[in-house]
Design a protein around this motif. Structure first.
Motif, PDB file in Angstrom:
ATOM      1  N   ARG A   6       0.847  -1.181   0.000  1.00 41.14           N
ATOM      2  CA  ARG A   6       0.000   0.000   0.000  1.00 41.14           C
ATOM      3  C   ARG A   6       0.884   1.232   0.000  1.00 41.14           C
ATOM      4  NH1 ARG A   6      -5.315  -0.533   1.370  1.00 41.14           N
ATOM      5  NH2 ARG A   6      -5.417   1.467   2.463  1.00 41.14           N
ATOM      6  N   VAL A   7       0.331   2.312  -0.497  1.00 41.81           N
ATOM      7  CA  VAL A   7       1.082   3.560  -0.542  1.00 41.81           C
ATOM      8  C   VAL A   7       1.603   3.908   0.851  1.00 41.81           C
ATOM      9  CG1 VAL A   7       0.938   6.025  -1.012  1.00 41.81           C
ATOM     10  CG2 VAL A   7      -0.234   4.405  -2.514  1.00 41.81           C
ATOM     11  N   SER A   8       0.762   3.725   1.855  1.00 40.88           N
ATOM     12  CA  SER A   8       1.140   4.088   3.223  1.00 40.88           C
ATOM     13  C   SER A   8       2.090   3.093   3.865  1.00 40.88           C
ATOM     14  CB  SER A   8      -0.122   4.213   4.089  1.00 40.88           C
ATOM     15  OG  SER A   8      -0.832   2.983   4.095  1.00 40.88           O
ATOM     16  N   ASP A   9       2.310   1.899   3.247  1.00 39.99           N
ATOM     17  CA  ASP A   9       3.171   0.876   3.827  1.00 39.99           C
ATOM     18  C   ASP A   9       4.639   1.051   3.460  1.00 39.99           C
ATOM     19  OD1 ASP A   9       1.043  -0.368   5.033  1.00 39.99           O
ATOM     20  OD2 ASP A   9       0.719  -1.806   3.415  1.00 39.99           O
ATOM     21  N   VAL A  10       4.919   1.857   2.445  1.00 39.74           N
ATOM     22  CA  VAL A  10       6.296   2.008   1.980  1.00 39.74           C
ATOM     23  C   VAL A  10       7.167   2.527   3.127  1.00 39.74           C
ATOM     24  CG1 VAL A  10       7.802   3.239   0.384  1.00 39.74           C
ATOM     25  CG2 VAL A  10       5.618   2.344  -0.413  1.00 39.74           C
ATOM     26  N   ILE A  11       8.332   1.879   3.311  1.00 40.75           N
ATOM     27  CA  ILE A  11       9.229   2.204   4.419  1.00 40.75           C
ATOM     28  C   ILE A  11      10.336   3.133   3.906  1.00 40.75           C
ATOM     29  CG2 ILE A  11      10.723   1.243   6.216  1.00 40.75           C
ATOM     30  CD1 ILE A  11       9.221  -1.461   5.723  1.00 40.75           C
ATOM     31  N   ASN A  12      10.563   4.227   4.606  1.00 40.30           N
ATOM     32  CA  ASN A  12      11.577   5.202   4.217  1.00 40.30           C
ATOM     33  C   ASN A  12      12.873   4.907   4.973  1.00 40.30           C
ATOM     34  OD1 ASN A  12      13.077   7.399   3.460  1.00 40.30           O
ATOM     35  ND2 ASN A  12      11.729   8.936   4.378  1.00 40.30           N
ATOM     36  N   VAL A  13      13.851   4.313   4.295  1.00 39.62           N
ATOM     37  CA  VAL A  13      15.130   3.964   4.903  1.00 39.62           C
ATOM     38  C   VAL A  13      16.201   4.886   4.335  1.00 39.62           C
ATOM     39  CG1 VAL A  13      16.846   2.156   5.276  1.00 39.62           C
ATOM     40  CG2 VAL A  13      14.409   1.565   5.173  1.00 39.62           C
ATOM     41  N   ALA A  14      16.518   5.922   5.089  1.00 42.22           N
ATOM     42  CA  ALA A  14      17.546   6.893   4.675  1.00 42.22           C
ATOM     43  C   ALA A  14      17.293   7.419   3.270  1.00 42.22           C
ATOM     44  CB  ALA A  14      18.933   6.262   4.771  1.00 42.22           C
ATOM     45  N   GLY A  15      16.036   7.731   2.980  1.00 42.37           N
ATOM     46  CA  GLY A  15      15.679   8.284   1.680  1.00 42.37           C
ATOM     47  C   GLY A  15      15.356   7.249   0.624  1.00 42.37           C
ATOM     48  N   LYS A  16      15.643   5.986   0.887  1.00 49.68           N
ATOM     49  CA  LYS A  16      15.310   4.919  -0.063  1.00 49.68           C
ATOM     50  C   LYS A  16      13.939   4.338   0.292  1.00 49.68           C
ATOM     51  CE  LYS A  16      20.010   3.478  -1.229  1.00 49.68           C
ATOM     52  NZ  LYS A  16      20.779   4.472  -0.463  1.00 49.68           N
ATOM     53  N   LYS A  17      13.123   4.075  -0.728  1.00 43.70           N
ATOM     54  CA  LYS A  17      11.779   3.548  -0.521  1.00 43.70           C
ATOM     55  C   LYS A  17      11.823   2.023  -0.562  1.00 43.70           C
ATOM     56  CE  LYS A  17      10.222   7.742  -0.500  1.00 43.70           C
ATOM     57  NZ  LYS A  17       9.921   8.391   0.779  1.00 43.70           N
ATOM     58  N   VAL A  18      11.396   1.396   0.516  1.00 43.82           N
ATOM     59  CA  VAL A  18      11.410  -0.061   0.622  1.00 43.82           C
ATOM     60  C   VAL A  18       9.981  -0.572   0.653  1.00 43.82           C
ATOM     61  CG1 VAL A  18      12.101  -2.045   2.020  1.00 43.82           C
ATOM     62  CG2 VAL A  18      13.605  -0.053   1.845  1.00 43.82           C
ATOM     63  N   ASN A  19       9.666  -1.469  -0.261  1.00 41.02           N
ATOM     64  CA  ASN A  19       8.340  -2.084  -0.302  1.00 41.02           C
ATOM     65  C   ASN A  19       8.352  -3.319   0.595  1.00 41.02           C
ATOM     66  OD1 ASN A  19       5.942  -3.414  -0.946  1.00 41.02           O
ATOM     67  ND2 ASN A  19       5.995  -2.762  -3.078  1.00 41.02           N
ATOM     68  N   PRO A  20       7.544  -3.363   1.649  1.00 35.84           N
ATOM     69  CA  PRO A  20       7.574  -4.512   2.568  1.00 35.84           C
ATOM     70  C   PRO A  20       7.252  -5.843   1.890  1.00 35.84           C
ATOM     71  CG  PRO A  20       5.680  -3.091   3.017  1.00 35.84           C
ATOM     72  CD  PRO A  20       6.554  -2.350   2.068  1.00 35.84           C
ATOM     73  N   ALA A  21       6.518  -5.809   0.777  1.00 40.53           N
ATOM     74  CA  ALA A  21       6.158  -7.062   0.102  1.00 40.53           C
ATOM     75  C   ALA A  21       7.397  -7.810  -0.387  1.00 40.53           C
ATOM     76  CB  ALA A  21       5.226  -6.772  -1.064  1.00 40.53           C
ATOM     77  N   GLU A  22       8.442  -7.091  -0.790  1.00 44.66           N
ATOM     78  CA  GLU A  22       9.661  -7.748  -1.256  1.00 44.66           C
ATOM     79  C   GLU A  22      10.346  -8.506  -0.124  1.00 44.66           C
ATOM     80  OE1 GLU A  22      12.204  -5.403  -3.972  1.00 44.66           O
ATOM     81  OE2 GLU A  22      10.719  -3.809  -3.714  1.00 44.66           O
ATOM     82  N   ILE A  23      10.350  -7.920   1.075  1.00 40.87           N
ATOM     83  CA  ILE A  23      10.958  -8.582   2.228  1.00 40.87           C
ATOM     84  C   ILE A  23      10.132  -9.797   2.636  1.00 40.87           C
ATOM     85  CG2 ILE A  23      11.641  -8.254   4.647  1.00 40.87           C
ATOM     86  CD1 ILE A  23      11.548  -5.098   3.376  1.00 40.87           C
ATOM     87  N   GLU A  24       8.817  -9.624   2.641  1.00 36.85           N
ATOM     88  CA  GLU A  24       7.929 -10.724   3.020  1.00 36.85           C
ATOM     89  C   GLU A  24       8.073 -11.904   2.065  1.00 36.85           C
ATOM     90  OE1 GLU A  24       4.704  -7.524   4.812  1.00 36.85           O
ATOM     91  OE2 GLU A  24       4.259  -8.622   2.970  1.00 36.85           O
TER      92      GLU A  24
END
Length: 467
Positions: free
Chosen positions: A365-383
């Motif tokens: 989801r748009v609101s789920d994207v994780i901001n890691v030092a300016g990089k956008k991380v999609n949690p679905a890739e980790i899952e």
């Protein structure tokens, strides 16, 4: 003279065709209402709402009650707007919803107990609502947990379109028997249980017992053929021993949250039945349906439903939000409109979708994207990576504050496994396939991942819990 309500037209046709046939069963398999019995109860309820003006709002908070169809039919006839409320919401949430929607009354269980109902008038918040050319038939509350409550307006035309799209896409007809344990007050239950009964003559088993063992036993006892469920039910079914035979059950539907592939495969092995993933939203009704139910890709929800068009907003991106066009899309939000998100037959969900074959998968989801030092991380890739580790049954990644005073986040995850695991093993497994900034800083191995009443997982709540 205003045109006759399209849902009432359908109901009258069903009534003429199936009047004395069983329409509502209890979980013992006994007939609680025939189609004619539903109509008689509706006629008996109509005088009780005569005092409410056309276009006034009545909240209905009765759970999966055998009179739910009758109350809705009576309100359609009297021009009263129905606001379904879940029984599980807090008093504070209920009061806020009643105030925002300007409810004039509440249909609730009588204080005398049992299955009797009563109408409680609202003297504080009720006010006349000016709907313009035409009042809605239904207000659906949105599922937001932090913002002030708001509702979505639906006319009977949109509700009927959603019902037809669901029944035609899923192959559900009047010869089936729906098992109704998901809340009728929720969009999923309303569209898959109540409107198919009224508009397509699909009989319904009314269940109040959400205990998985009881649900499975009652499906077998009633010979239900269609089970609209949620992942949490299927996960529980897979863990059970001494399961009853289900010779009549033919369609299993999962919605409300992503269905893990491991659950779908285990269920197929145990019950010899596929689970069809169903993707929808309160604002638009059904969007996609996995017709083949092969369950090979995490997050796969199938192709758009009949008469639903899905357009990627950014067609060149790997994942994007989408525009949903359908005759079932709600008229708009209430009390405040948001035409960029919902209006003119178009709805834009917050989900991020990616094309896969002839269908789509939800990747976040748009609101789920994780901001890691300016990089956008999609949690679905980790899952997806964690779910490839042997023994991992469920994985949810989320962002949490990276430190005091810092605005960026770090990645964390929760994992449920059926074998003994160590956190460092999982982290090393992630390092072999993910970029350094995607690898979780912490992985919590838990017995279960908490969900909401609707079976959804809140990453925001997990971030708070594992802060």
């Amino acid at each position: 003279m205003k045109p006759k309500d399209v849902l009432l037209q359908r109901w009258e046709a069903i009534l003429a065709q199936k009047g004395d046939e069983p329409a509502i069963f209890n979980t013992r398999g006994q007939v609680d209402r025939t189609f004619r019995g539903i109509d008689e109860r509706a006629r008996g309820f109509e005088p009780k709402i005569d005092k409410f003006a056309d276009g006034s709002v009545i909240a209905v908070q009765i759970g999966n009650h055998e009179d739910a169809p009758s109350i809705f039919i009576a309100c359609l006839r009297r021009g009263v707007v129905v606001l379904p409320l879940e029984q599980s919401i807090s008093d504070q949430q209920r009061d806020a919803a009643l105030k925002v929607c300007k409810a004039t009354g509440v249909v609730a269980a009588a204080v005398t107990g049992g299955r009797d109902l009563e109408i409680l008038p609202m003297r504080t918040w009720a006010a006349t609502t000016h709907w313009g050319d035409r009042a809605p038939s239904l207000l659906k509350l949105t599922s937001g947990t932090t913002a002030a409550p708001r509702a979505i307006r639906f006319g009977s035309e949109q509700l009927l379109a959603d019902c037809d799209q669901i029944c035609d896409t899923m192959g559900i007809s009047g010869v089936d028997l729906n098992f109704g344990v998901i809340p009728i007050s929720h969009s999923y239950g309303f569209s898959n249980l109540l409107t198919p009964l009224i508009a397509r003559g699909v009989p319904l088993v009314v269940s109040q017992d959400r205990t998985p063992r009881a649900v499975l036993a009652d499906i077998a006892k009633t010979d239900a053929t269609v089970f609209p469920g949620m992942p949490l039910f299927y996960q529980a079914f897979c863990e059970m021993e001494n399961i009853p035979p289900l010779p009549k059950l033919r369609v299993c539907i999962s919605a409300g949250a992503p269905l893990p592939i491991a659950t779908a495969k285990k269920f197929r092995e145990k019950f010899a039945l596929p689970i069809h993933s169903f993707y929808g939203a309160s604002e638009s009704g059904g969007i996609c349906y996995d017709r083949e139910a092969k369950n090979e890709i995490e997050g796969f929800v199938g192709a758009p439903m009949k008469d639903v068009d899905l357009e990627m907003i950014d067609p060149n991106a790997q994942s994007s939000q989408a525009r949903v066009r359908s005759a079932a899309v709600g008229v708009g939000y209430f009390p405040d409109a948001d035409e960029e998100k919902l209006g003119n037959g178009i709805f834009v969900p917050d989900d991020l979708l990616a094309r896969h074959g002839s269908g789509f998968k939800i990747v976040g989801r748009v609101s789920d994207v994780i901001n890691v030092a300016g990089k956008k991380v999609n949690p679905a890739e980790i899952e997806e990576r964690l779910l490839h580790f042997p023994g991992v049954r469920q994985a949810v990644a989320f962002g949490r504050p990276a430190g005091a005073g810092l605005r960026n986040e770090e990645v964390a995850a929760c994992v449920v496994a059926n074998v003994d695991l160590r956190e460092n093993e999982l982290m090393e497994f992630c390092r072999t396939a993910l970029s350094a900034w995607q690898v979780p800083k912490r992985i919590f191995i838990v017995e279960s991942i908490p969900t909401t009443e609707r079976g959804k997982i809140s990453r925001r709540e997990l971030a708070k819990r594992f802060r």
